[in-house]
Design a protein around this motif. Structure first.
Motif, PDB file in Angstrom:
ATOM      1  N   ASP A   1       0.859  -1.188   0.000  1.00 35.91           N
ATOM      2  CA  ASP A   1       0.000   0.000   0.000  1.00 35.91           C
ATOM      3  C   ASP A   1       0.897   1.240   0.000  1.00 35.91           C
ATOM      4  OD1 ASP A   1       0.922   0.307   2.601  1.00 35.91           O
ATOM      5  OD2 ASP A   1      -0.919  -0.461   3.521  1.00 35.91           O
ATOM      6  N   ALA A   2       0.279   2.401   0.041  1.00 34.36           N
ATOM      7  CA  ALA A   2       1.043   3.654  -0.070  1.00 34.36           C
ATOM      8  C   ALA A   2       2.058   3.776   1.064  1.00 34.36           C
ATOM      9  CB  ALA A   2       0.087   4.847  -0.067  1.00 34.36           C
ATOM     10  N   ILE A   3       1.685   3.289   2.228  1.00 30.78           N
ATOM     11  CA  ILE A   3       2.589   3.378   3.386  1.00 30.78           C
ATOM     12  C   ILE A   3       3.810   2.478   3.180  1.00 30.78           C
ATOM     13  CG2 ILE A   3       2.786   2.886   5.875  1.00 30.78           C
ATOM     14  CD1 ILE A   3      -0.251   3.666   6.036  1.00 30.78           C
ATOM     15  N   ASP A   4       3.569   1.245   2.682  1.00 26.04           N
ATOM     16  CA  ASP A   4       4.687   0.334   2.377  1.00 26.04           C
ATOM     17  C   ASP A   4       5.634   0.992   1.370  1.00 26.04           C
ATOM     18  OD1 ASP A   4       3.720  -1.825   3.923  1.00 26.04           O
ATOM     19  OD2 ASP A   4       2.447  -2.521   2.281  1.00 26.04           O
ATOM     20  N   MET A   5       5.042   1.537   0.310  1.00 21.53           N
ATOM     21  CA  MET A   5       5.880   2.098  -0.758  1.00 21.53           C
ATOM     22  C   MET A   5       6.737   3.234  -0.223  1.00 21.53           C
ATOM     23  SD  MET A   5       3.746   1.776  -4.264  1.00 21.53           S
ATOM     24  CE  MET A   5       2.149   2.346  -3.721  1.00 21.53           C
ATOM     25  N   ARG A   6       6.138   4.054   0.631  1.00 16.81           N
ATOM     26  CA  ARG A   6       6.904   5.168   1.204  1.00 16.81           C
ATOM     27  C   ARG A   6       8.033   4.634   2.092  1.00 16.81           C
ATOM     28  NH1 ARG A   6       3.075   8.151   4.197  1.00 16.81           N
ATOM     29  NH2 ARG A   6       1.765   8.048   2.337  1.00 16.81           N
ATOM     30  N   ARG A   7       7.703   3.599   2.878  1.00 15.43           N
ATOM     31  CA  ARG A   7       8.719   3.041   3.779  1.00 15.43           C
ATOM     32  C   ARG A   7       9.897   2.455   2.998  1.00 15.43           C
ATOM     33  NH1 ARG A   7       5.741  -0.075   6.673  1.00 15.43           N
ATOM     34  NH2 ARG A   7       6.208  -2.167   5.942  1.00 15.43           N
ATOM     35  N   TYR A   8       9.596   1.673   1.958  1.00 13.87           N
ATOM     36  CA  TYR A   8      10.691   1.022   1.223  1.00 13.87           C
ATOM     37  C   TYR A   8      11.432   2.006   0.328  1.00 13.87           C
ATOM     38  CZ  TYR A   8       8.850  -2.927   3.552  1.00 13.87           C
ATOM     39  OH  TYR A   8       8.433  -3.763   4.561  1.00 13.87           O
ATOM     40  N   GLN A   9      10.735   3.033  -0.115  1.00 13.32           N
ATOM     41  CA  GLN A   9      11.410   4.119  -0.831  1.00 13.32           C
ATOM     42  C   GLN A   9      12.421   4.780   0.112  1.00 13.32           C
ATOM     43  OE1 GLN A   9      10.051   5.168  -4.274  1.00 13.32           O
ATOM     44  NE2 GLN A   9      12.245   5.409  -4.099  1.00 13.32           N
ATOM     45  N   GLY A  10      12.002   4.975   1.339  1.00  5.08           N
ATOM     46  CA  GLY A  10      12.882   5.569   2.352  1.00  5.08           C
ATOM     47  C   GLY A  10      14.090   4.683   2.644  1.00  5.08           C
ATOM     48  N   LEU A  11      13.849   3.381   2.761  1.00  3.33           N
ATOM     49  CA  LEU A  11      14.966   2.457   3.014  1.00  3.33           C
ATOM     50  C   LEU A  11      15.908   2.411   1.812  1.00  3.33           C
ATOM     51  CD1 LEU A  11      13.233  -0.507   4.905  1.00  3.33           C
ATOM     52  CD2 LEU A  11      14.845   1.164   5.831  1.00  3.33           C
ATOM     53  N   ALA A  12      15.333   2.479   0.612  1.00  5.71           N
ATOM     54  CA  ALA A  12      16.168   2.491  -0.600  1.00  5.71           C
ATOM     55  C   ALA A  12      17.093   3.702  -0.566  1.00  5.71           C
ATOM     56  CB  ALA A  12      15.295   2.508  -1.848  1.00  5.71           C
ATOM     57  N   ARG A  13      16.563   4.844  -0.163  1.00  7.56           N
ATOM     58  CA  ARG A  13      17.372   6.063  -0.101  1.00  7.56           C
ATOM     59  C   ARG A  13      18.445   5.923   0.986  1.00  7.56           C
ATOM     60  NH1 ARG A  13      12.998   9.685   0.181  1.00  7.56           N
ATOM     61  NH2 ARG A  13      12.317   9.150  -1.914  1.00  7.56           N
ATOM     62  N   GLN A  14      18.002   5.435   2.145  1.00  7.71           N
ATOM     63  CA  GLN A  14      18.909   5.305   3.294  1.00  7.71           C
ATOM     64  C   GLN A  14      20.106   4.397   2.989  1.00  7.71           C
ATOM     65  OE1 GLN A  14      16.854   3.954   6.822  1.00  7.71           O
ATOM     66  NE2 GLN A  14      18.747   3.445   7.902  1.00  7.71           N
ATOM     67  N   TYR A  15      19.823   3.288   2.297  1.00  9.63           N
ATOM     68  CA  TYR A  15      20.893   2.312   2.032  1.00  9.63           C
ATOM     69  C   TYR A  15      21.445   2.416   0.623  1.00  9.63           C
ATOM     70  CZ  TYR A  15      19.598   0.073   6.424  1.00  9.63           C
ATOM     71  OH  TYR A  15      19.357  -0.182   7.743  1.00  9.63           O
ATOM     72  N   ASP A  16      21.034   3.433  -0.108  1.00  7.54           N
ATOM     73  CA  ASP A  16      21.512   3.644  -1.466  1.00  7.54           C
ATOM     74  C   ASP A  16      21.232   2.425  -2.360  1.00  7.54           C
ATOM     75  OD1 ASP A  16      22.613   5.105  -3.490  1.00  7.54           O
ATOM     76  OD2 ASP A  16      24.683   4.518  -3.054  1.00  7.54           O
ATOM     77  N   LEU A  17      19.993   1.956  -2.330  1.00  7.79           N
ATOM     78  CA  LEU A  17      19.582   0.803  -3.124  1.00  7.79           C
ATOM     79  C   LEU A  17      18.860   1.249  -4.388  1.00  7.79           C
ATOM     80  CD1 LEU A  17      18.118  -1.368  -0.217  1.00  7.79           C
ATOM     81  CD2 LEU A  17      20.261  -1.789  -1.450  1.00  7.79           C
ATOM     82  N   LEU A  18      19.008   0.473  -5.432  1.00 10.39           N
ATOM     83  CA  LEU A  18      18.205   0.673  -6.631  1.00 10.39           C
ATOM     84  C   LEU A  18      16.781   0.235  -6.314  1.00 10.39           C
ATOM     85  CD1 LEU A  18      20.825  -0.885  -9.027  1.00 10.39           C
ATOM     86  CD2 LEU A  18      20.040   1.499  -9.169  1.00 10.39           C
ATOM     87  N   VAL A  19      15.825   0.724  -7.112  1.00 12.90           N
ATOM     88  CA  VAL A  19      14.412   0.435  -6.877  1.00 12.90           C
ATOM     89  C   VAL A  19      13.855  -0.395  -8.032  1.00 12.90           C
ATOM     90  CG1 VAL A  19      12.124   1.532  -6.773  1.00 12.90           C
ATOM     91  CG2 VAL A  19      14.032   2.465  -5.422  1.00 12.90           C
ATOM     92  N   THR A  20      13.134  -1.468  -7.695  1.00 17.56           N
ATOM     93  CA  THR A  20      12.456  -2.258  -8.729  1.00 17.56           C
ATOM     94  C   THR A  20      10.956  -2.317  -8.410  1.00 17.56           C
ATOM     95  OG1 THR A  20      12.610  -4.468  -7.715  1.00 17.56           O
ATOM     96  CG2 THR A  20      14.537  -3.692  -8.948  1.00 17.56           C
ATOM     97  N   GLY A  21      10.190  -2.848  -9.359  1.00 17.04           N
ATOM     98  CA  GLY A  21       8.755  -2.951  -9.111  1.00 17.04           C
ATOM     99  C   GLY A  21       8.014  -3.662 -10.218  1.00 17.04           C
ATOM    100  N   GLY A  22       6.874  -4.216  -9.855  1.00 14.43           N
ATOM    101  CA  GLY A  22       6.022  -4.887 -10.835  1.00 14.43           C
ATOM    102  C   GLY A  22       4.779  -5.434 -10.174  1.00 14.43           C
ATOM    103  N   SER A  23       3.915  -6.001 -10.995  1.00 13.76           N
ATOM    104  CA  SER A  23       2.581  -6.370 -10.518  1.00 13.76           C
ATOM    105  C   SER A  23       2.531  -7.714  -9.799  1.00 13.76           C
ATOM    106  CB  SER A  23       1.622  -6.423 -11.708  1.00 13.76           C
ATOM    107  OG  SER A  23       2.054  -7.433 -12.628  1.00 13.76           O
ATOM    108  N   ASP A  24       3.460  -8.632 -10.122  1.00 12.11           N
ATOM    109  CA  ASP A  24       3.390 -10.024  -9.626  1.00 12.11           C
ATOM    110  C   ASP A  24       2.123 -10.713 -10.159  1.00 12.11           C
ATOM    111  OD1 ASP A  24       4.445 -12.215  -8.326  1.00 12.11           O
ATOM    112  OD2 ASP A  24       4.216 -11.415  -6.298  1.00 12.11           O
ATOM    113  N   TYR A  25       1.757 -10.326 -11.362  1.00 11.49           N
ATOM    114  CA  TYR A  25       0.580 -10.917 -12.025  1.00 11.49           C
ATOM    115  C   TYR A  25       0.810 -12.412 -12.263  1.00 11.49           C
ATOM    116  CZ  TYR A  25      -2.803 -11.541 -15.891  1.00 11.49           C
ATOM    117  OH  TYR A  25      -3.808 -11.965 -16.718  1.00 11.49           O
ATOM    118  N   HIS A  26      -0.179 -13.228 -11.911  1.00 16.28           N
ATOM    119  CA  HIS A  26      -0.095 -14.683 -12.079  1.00 16.28           C
ATOM    120  C   HIS A  26      -1.119 -15.214 -13.093  1.00 16.28           C
ATOM    121  CE1 HIS A  26       2.620 -14.803  -8.619  1.00 16.28           C
ATOM    122  NE2 HIS A  26       2.726 -16.109  -8.726  1.00 16.28           N
ATOM    123  N   GLY A  27      -1.730 -14.338 -13.856  1.00 16.75           N
ATOM    124  CA  GLY A  27      -2.668 -14.790 -14.895  1.00 16.75           C
ATOM    125  C   GLY A  27      -4.122 -14.678 -14.486  1.00 16.75           C
TER     126      GLY A  27
END
Ligand code: AMP
Ligand code: ZN
Ligand code: FE
Ligand code: FE
Length: 277
Positions: free
Chosen positions: A220-246
């Motif tokens: 959710d929006a809160i998760d995305m903000r949290r992991y965006q923050g961790l990505a910045r903090q640890y200098d991580l690249l960001v990935t993403g996708g739907s995890d669509y299974h059909g």
């Protein structure tokens, strides 16, 4: 739109590689990665279907690592599908999946709810690199009339702590990070919001984790903000996708909605030295 987390029939997705590319293209996706569990066998068919549609394909995989008896899903991108050590490792992972399903099927028959395990593990698809998983047992339990839904199959028999559960033998996340790097790839911690073990992230970073999945259908929006923050903090690249299974998989809502911003993809591709494909 860019979607770097998709599954096909090579693992537990319901769409063939060809159908998936068609669905993704129809949803407006122009760059995609198929990230089947512990297999890259769909890649050839995905590329063949994507080319004529002008869809760009990033080689991908979703490897199940194990940390303190818990599954940790690690995504790998831009890796060489023909890398020998990677190929041997994925074979080993699929072998363990098969061993586990056979043992679970034995427990199911002792519990009085037998399923035809031979039909599952001796299919031509399984022999050609398809990755087996508990959803197959769940579907077989439904088909045999022992339960009425896949959900019930997991809740009664297949989930951790339930009577037909068997543990997987897997590698530590650090070993998976090294292997993906050896195959020329970039690893990313999959759906950390689902994993719900943020305390392991610093040790993964110390083991060389280069990226984290910020955008995901279960975030959710809160998760995305949290992991965006961790990505910045640890200098991580960001990935993403739907995890669509059909279609009909119950994991459909994200296709064409959850996507990776172009700027994040550019950084990822630049780090991989990728020039398109
Ligand atoms: P495996 O790879 O064999 O460990 O199976 C894990 C897969 O089973 C997950 O990726 C989910 O797709 C599916 N799964 C896990 N728990 C449930 C559940 N409660 N109901 C339906 N599917 C589930
Ligand atoms: Zn899956
Ligand atoms: Fe996953
Ligand atoms: Fe996935």
């Amino acid at each position: 739109m860019i979607d770097l987390h998709l599954h096909t029939t090579a693992s537990d997705g319901r769409s063939t590689p060809e159908a998936l590319v068609e669905e993704a293209a129809a949803a407006g996706i122009i760059t995609l990665a198929v990230t089947d569990h512990d297999t890259m066998t769909a890649l050839t068919a995905v590329r063949a279907a994507a080319g004529p549609r002008g869809v760009q394909v990033v080689p991908g995989v979703e490897i199940t690592a194990v940390h303190q008896q818990r599954d940790v899903h690690m995504l790998g991108y831009f890796l060489d599908p023909d890398h020998p050590a990677l190929g041997a490792f994925l074979d080993e992972q699929r072998g363990d999946r098969r061993r586990r399903l056979v043992e679970m099927a034995l427990l199911l028959s002792r519990l009085g709810v037998p399923v035809d395990i031979d039909a599952l593990i001796e299919s031509p698809a399984a022999a050609s690199g398809k990755s087996l998983g508990r959803p197959l047992l769940a579907a077989a339990l439904v088909a045999a009339g022992h339960v009425s839904t896949m959900r019930e199959a997991f809740d009664r028999y297949l989930s951790e702590g339930r009577p037909a559960f068997v543990e997987r033998c897997g590698r530590a996340p650090g070993a998976v990070i090294d292997l993906i790097a050896a195959a020329g790839g970039i690893s990313s911690l999959a759906h950390p919001g689902k994993l719900a073990q943020d305390r392991i992230i610093p040790s993964l970073v110390a083991s060389g984790l280069p990226a984290i999945e910020v955008y995901h259908s279960d975030h959710d929006a809160i998760d995305m903000r949290r992991y965006q923050g961790l990505a910045r903090q640890y200098d991580l690249l960001v990935t993403g996708g739907s995890d669509y299974h059909g279609r009909g998989s119950g994991r459909t809502e994200g296709l064409g909605r959850v996507h990776l911003p172009e700027a994040d993809f550019e950084r990822l591709a630049a780090r991989a030295g990728w020039s398109g494909g």
